[in-house]
Design a protein around this motif. Structure first.
Motif, mmCIF file in Angstrom:
data_model
loop_
_atom_site.group_PDB
_atom_site.id
_atom_site.type_symbol
_atom_site.label_atom_id
_atom_site.label_comp_id
_atom_site.label_asym_id
_atom_site.label_seq_id
_atom_site.Cartn_x
_atom_site.Cartn_y
_atom_site.Cartn_z
ATOM 1 N N VAL A 1 -5.720 7.743 -1.905
ATOM 2 C CA VAL A 1 -6.102 8.497 -0.715
ATOM 3 C C VAL A 1 -4.869 8.800 0.131
ATOM 4 C CG1 VAL A 1 -7.263 8.287 1.508
ATOM 5 C CG2 VAL A 1 -8.478 7.716 -0.598
ATOM 6 N N LEU A 2 -4.046 7.772 0.287
ATOM 7 C CA LEU A 2 -2.841 7.905 1.098
ATOM 8 C C LEU A 2 -1.845 8.860 0.435
ATOM 9 C CD1 LEU A 2 -1.756 6.740 3.695
ATOM 10 C CD2 LEU A 2 -0.797 4.835 2.415
ATOM 11 N N ALA A 3 -1.823 8.843 -0.901
ATOM 12 C CA ALA A 3 -0.803 9.606 -1.631
ATOM 13 C C ALA A 3 -1.161 11.080 -1.761
ATOM 14 C CB ALA A 3 -0.598 9.004 -3.020
ATOM 15 N N VAL B 1 3.226 6.612 -6.705
ATOM 16 C CA VAL B 1 2.269 7.528 -7.321
ATOM 17 C C VAL B 1 2.605 8.971 -6.967
ATOM 18 C CG1 VAL B 1 -0.126 8.303 -7.241
ATOM 19 C CG2 VAL B 1 0.380 5.884 -7.493
ATOM 20 N N SER B 2 2.917 9.210 -5.673
ATOM 21 C CA SER B 2 3.137 10.600 -5.277
ATOM 22 C C SER B 2 4.435 11.150 -5.853
ATOM 23 C CB SER B 2 3.093 10.758 -3.753
ATOM 24 O OG SER B 2 3.848 9.795 -3.123
ATOM 25 N N LEU B 3 5.461 10.301 -5.993
ATOM 26 C CA LEU B 3 6.710 10.787 -6.594
ATOM 27 C C LEU B 3 6.472 11.183 -8.050
ATOM 28 C CD1 LEU B 3 9.841 8.693 -5.579
ATOM 29 C CD2 LEU B 3 9.442 11.127 -5.352
ATOM 30 N N VAL B 4 5.844 10.272 -8.793
ATOM 31 C CA VAL B 4 5.647 10.527 -10.225
ATOM 32 C C VAL B 4 4.748 11.749 -10.425
ATOM 33 C CG1 VAL B 4 4.624 9.623 -12.334
ATOM 34 C CG2 VAL B 4 6.026 8.142 -10.905
ATOM 35 N N LEU B 5 3.565 11.732 -9.769
ATOM 36 C CA LEU B 5 2.628 12.830 -9.974
ATOM 37 C C LEU B 5 3.128 14.126 -9.345
ATOM 38 C CD1 LEU B 5 -0.889 11.188 -9.613
ATOM 39 C CD2 LEU B 5 0.434 11.708 -11.664
ATOM 40 N N GLY B 6 3.647 14.042 -8.115
ATOM 41 C CA GLY B 6 4.085 15.245 -7.408
ATOM 42 C C GLY B 6 5.164 15.988 -8.174
ATOM 43 N N VAL B 7 6.188 15.260 -8.632
ATOM 44 C CA VAL B 7 7.286 15.913 -9.350
ATOM 45 C C VAL B 7 6.796 16.437 -10.701
ATOM 46 C CG1 VAL B 7 9.528 15.541 -10.427
ATOM 47 C CG2 VAL B 7 9.076 14.615 -8.158
ATOM 48 N N ALA B 8 5.995 15.615 -11.399
ATOM 49 C CA ALA B 8 5.509 16.051 -12.710
ATOM 50 C C ALA B 8 4.644 17.304 -12.569
ATOM 51 C CB ALA B 8 4.712 14.929 -13.374
ATOM 52 N N PHE B 9 3.713 17.285 -11.614
ATOM 53 C CA PHE B 9 2.859 18.455 -11.391
ATOM 54 C C PHE B 9 3.690 19.684 -11.040
ATOM 55 C CE2 PHE B 9 -1.148 15.864 -10.020
ATOM 56 C CZ PHE B 9 -1.341 15.520 -11.350
ATOM 57 N N GLY B 10 4.673 19.498 -10.179
ATOM 58 C CA GLY B 10 5.511 20.619 -9.755
ATOM 59 C C GLY B 10 6.263 21.238 -10.920
ATOM 60 N N VAL B 11 6.796 20.374 -11.791
ATOM 61 C CA VAL B 11 7.542 20.877 -12.945
ATOM 62 C C VAL B 11 6.610 21.652 -13.876
ATOM 63 C CG1 VAL B 11 8.756 20.173 -15.034
ATOM 64 C CG2 VAL B 11 9.336 19.128 -12.850
ATOM 65 N N VAL B 12 5.427 21.071 -14.120
ATOM 66 C CA VAL B 12 4.466 21.750 -15.000
ATOM 67 C C VAL B 12 4.078 23.108 -14.411
ATOM 68 C CG1 VAL B 12 2.108 21.664 -15.892
ATOM 69 C CG2 VAL B 12 3.572 19.651 -16.045
ATOM 70 N N ALA B 13 3.819 23.130 -13.100
ATOM 71 C CA ALA B 13 3.420 24.386 -12.454
ATOM 72 C C ALA B 13 4.516 25.432 -12.572
ATOM 73 C CB ALA B 13 3.070 24.137 -10.989
ATOM 74 N N ALA B 14 5.773 24.998 -12.435
ATOM 75 C CA ALA B 14 6.881 25.950 -12.502
ATOM 76 C C ALA B 14 7.060 26.477 -13.923
ATOM 77 C CB ALA B 14 8.168 25.301 -12.014
ATOM 78 N N LEU C 1 0.821 -1.202 0.000
ATOM 79 C CA LEU C 1 0.000 0.000 0.000
ATOM 80 C C LEU C 1 0.863 1.264 0.000
ATOM 81 C CD1 LEU C 1 -2.789 1.303 0.272
ATOM 82 C CD2 LEU C 1 -2.629 0.971 2.736
ATOM 83 N N ALA C 2 1.826 1.312 0.948
ATOM 84 C CA ALA C 2 2.664 2.503 1.069
ATOM 85 C C ALA C 2 3.561 2.653 -0.160
ATOM 86 C CB ALA C 2 3.502 2.436 2.331
ATOM 87 N N GLY C 3 4.080 1.532 -0.642
ATOM 88 C CA GLY C 3 4.954 1.581 -1.815
ATOM 89 C C GLY C 3 4.218 2.153 -3.018
ATOM 90 N N ALA C 4 2.979 1.669 -3.222
ATOM 91 C CA ALA C 4 2.187 2.185 -4.343
ATOM 92 C C ALA C 4 1.941 3.675 -4.162
ATOM 93 C CB ALA C 4 0.860 1.447 -4.435
#
Lengths: 278, 355
Positions: free
Chosen positions: B228-230, B128-141, B121-124
């Motif tokens: 939910v966790l991510a 997810v959060s690494l891929v989406l978080g970094v991608a979203f952050g780059v796009v926002a910047a 659960l935590a690994g997934a």
């Protein structure tokens, strides 16, 4: 003229930074651009390659051969950047990427612009490092910027700028961040490369001592305008404009309009003697 | 001022690769920290006000001093604390975490059953959060002050501020109960059975066994709780990545790279992201620690048979060996995350590994 800037205007947020700058750079000549900070000399250099900060607008023309760099589409401008017009920045401590090897930073644009293979690019990079007098160029190739001194880093930055054999080199205060004892060496290198490779150099500096040591032509900027331009001897010895006179007068040991006195490290005593070279 | 004499030149000796030396140093430190964790979990567990005897024996047994004494002796609670610790440590070295007073099974065996579920659960969620978080952050910047930036700002604010337990309940209600888009609680459809355990991760085991039906069921069960966790970490990483990328974009070396005429993609990946990764992985390491504590709530709501549920059960019954076991596992996970972060610093930044 290799590069001809005319009527260059730059505004940021409605404020005019450059108000119509005219400058010409010729092959094998060093054109010094002087002026106090805020006069727009760095902006002039950046505008040539379209590197102005976020939100800046530029108008006028920057002619390189047949092309106007300000009107060039992004893709073609990218071919000019680093390929035909290269740039050296003020502080080599921040202008080299701290996490990439010297070799990587020397070869990446060669491989991109000149389509060189890995080994060819490496050979050329080592040759360039030797040319800018980095000791042990083959070992230096694999090192990181923090393993070099400031003066060496600026030589490396110059090597990077020269990698694709550009016609024009814009050097933005290349010696300002360096120790006075190292400045002379870097200036001598720049002058030598300009003569040897027939580069057209725009040397942006606020240091008239540096200017008198290496420049052929001198332009003086104030408030976004070039107020005086001409051969070094005339501008520095018989300044026509009151602002140039006050700049010269503000040099240490002023009173005489002769920069580069004994206490001036960038003066002819420390730098190369351009007259003797020709 | 008289100059000090230079120290004699060191004799030439074989020097390991800088990265290897860096790794060895970090590993030794990690072992030391692991020992510290055993000490802290032991002391803290024993400081808890509450008597495990009272929690485990019935009302009538408690009235009989002989039974109480016998129970204490059975679980080694009659010895002085320092002896209990040494015995505990000796057991740990042999992989023995003691016996759970509730399940009457070795704690190690219990953990082996519950930990993989949480890791999955935590690994997934981390992935997810690494891929989406970094991608979203780059796009926002890169799209600063434009629509994508504003939209992502709202998303990350929601992610950071919405409490996990509430989100878990709402997601469960909406996606399972109302829309019936996702399967309900548990890890996999009971009717399908389960793949032979190899890693303990249902999705991986199903793939290893070639059971696509189990894999899709397990993945379906995983999606909602993992998202939910991510969400919190996604929001956090989006914000941090955005500011880290903006900071790097203003650096001289990025302008120098543009002056070299490198393609935009090269500048983004080679110049910008490399530098921005340093602050990003710092935050990511910390966030993943807090993500683990979030699993307790999410596991409870989605009936996910993980370590969070186990920890809750053991804590409420004062099952000390089990509580210590959970503490140890969580501590070691933190340690591993920190080790990974440290090693990544060294891999990314030559100035760290060449010191």
């Amino acid at each position: 003229m290799t590069l001809e800037i005319s009527g260059l205007k730059v505004s940021i947020g409605g404020k005019e930074i450059l108000r119509g700058v005219d400058l010409g750079l010729a092959a094998g000549r060093v054109h010094g651009l002087a002026g106090e900070s805020g006069s727009g000399k760095t902006m002039t250099g950046l505008a040539v390659l379209g590197l102005l900060p976020h939100g800046a607008r530029a108008s006028g023309t920057v002619r390189l051969g047949e092309r106007d760099l300000l009107a060039l589409p992004a893709k073609e401008l990218n071919r000019v950047r680093g390929g035909e017009v290269a740039m050296v920045f003020q502080d080599p401590a921040t202008s080299l990427h701290p996490m990439l090897t010297i070799g990587r930073q020397l070869t990446e644009h060669m491989r991109h612009h000149l389509r060189l293979g890995r080994t060819e690019a490496k050979e050329r990079a080592v040759e360039l490092l030797g040319k800018v007098r980095i000791p042990g160029p083959a070992q230096a190739y694999g090192r990181f910027p923090h393993q070099f001194s400031g003066g060496m880093r600026q030589r490396i930055a110059i090597a990077i700028a020269l990698a694709c054999s550009p016609k024009v080199l814009i050097a933005d205060e290349p010696t300002t961040a360096l120790d006075v004892t190292v400045q002379a060496g870097v200036l001598r290198l720049l002058r030598g490369l300009c003569d040897e490779l027939g580069l057209a150099v725009l040397l942006v500096t606020h240091d008239l001592g540096v200017m008198s040591a290496v420049a052929d032509e001198v332009s003086v900027m104030k408030d976004g305008l070039v107020v005086e331009s001409g051969p070094r001897g005339r501008v520095l010895r018989e300044p026509a404009h009151a602002y140039t006179r006050s700049l010269l007068g503000s040099l240490p040991g002023a009173g005489t309009a002769e920069p580069g006195g004994p206490g001036d490290p960038g003066g002819p005593g420390a730098g190369p003697a351009p007259e003797g070279e020709r | 001022m008289p100059d000090k004499e230079d120290p004699p030149a060191p004799r030439p000796r074989r020097v390991a690769h800088p990265l290897a030396r860096f790794l060895i140093r970090r590993l030794l430190l990690a072992v030391l920290m692991a020992w510290g964790i055993t000490l802290v979990t032991f002391v803290l567990t024993n400081l808890v006000p509450g008597d495990p005897v009272a929690a485990n024996l019935g009302q009538r047994a408690l009235g009989d001093p002989a039974i109480v004494a016998q129970w204490r002796a059975e679980h080694g609670l009659d010895k002085p604390l320092w002896q209990q610790y040494l015995i505990h440590l000796q057991g740990l070295v042999q992989g023995d975490l003691g016996t759970s007073q509730q399940s009457h099974r070795p704690v190690a065996q219990d953990l082996a059953e519950y930990v993989p579920a949480t890791l999955e659960l935590a690994g997934a969620a981390i992935l997810v959060s690494l891929v989406l978080g970094v991608a979203f952050g780059v796009v926002a910047a890169l799209r600063r002050d434009r629509l994508p930036d504003h939209a992502l700002r709202v998303l990350s604010l929601v992610g950071i501020s919405v409490p996990t337990f509430w989100l878990a309940l709402v997601a469960f209600y909406v996606f399972f109960y109302r829309l019936q888009l996702t399967p309900g609680s548990g890890r996999v459809d009971a009717a399908l059975g389960s793949a032979p355990p190899v890693t303990g991760l249902q999705t991986v085991d199903a793939l290893l066994a070639g059971r696509w039906d189990i894999f899709s069921s397990a993945a379906g069960h995983l999606v909602t709780p993992a998202l939910v966790l991510a969400l919190y970490t996604i929001g956090l990483l989006t914000r941090f990545t955005r500011s880290a990328v903006l900071e790097v974009l203003g650096q001289d070396y990025v302008r120098a790279a543009r002056a070299k005429g490198l393609p935009g993609r090269t500048i983004l990946f080679r110049y910008v992201l490399r530098s921005a990764l340093v602050p990003i992985i710092t935050v990511a390491g910390l966030a993943f620690g807090s993500l683990l504590s979030g699993t307790v709530l999410v596991e409870a709501i989605f009936a996910w048979p993980g370590i969070g549920q186990y920890a809750y059960k053991s804590a409420t019954t004062l099952d000390l060996p089990a509580v210590m076991g959970v503490g140890l596992v969580v501590g070691v996970v933190y340690l591993v995350i920190n080790l990974i972060v440290d090693v990544l610093y060294g891999v990314i930044d030559p100035r760290v590994r060449l010191q």
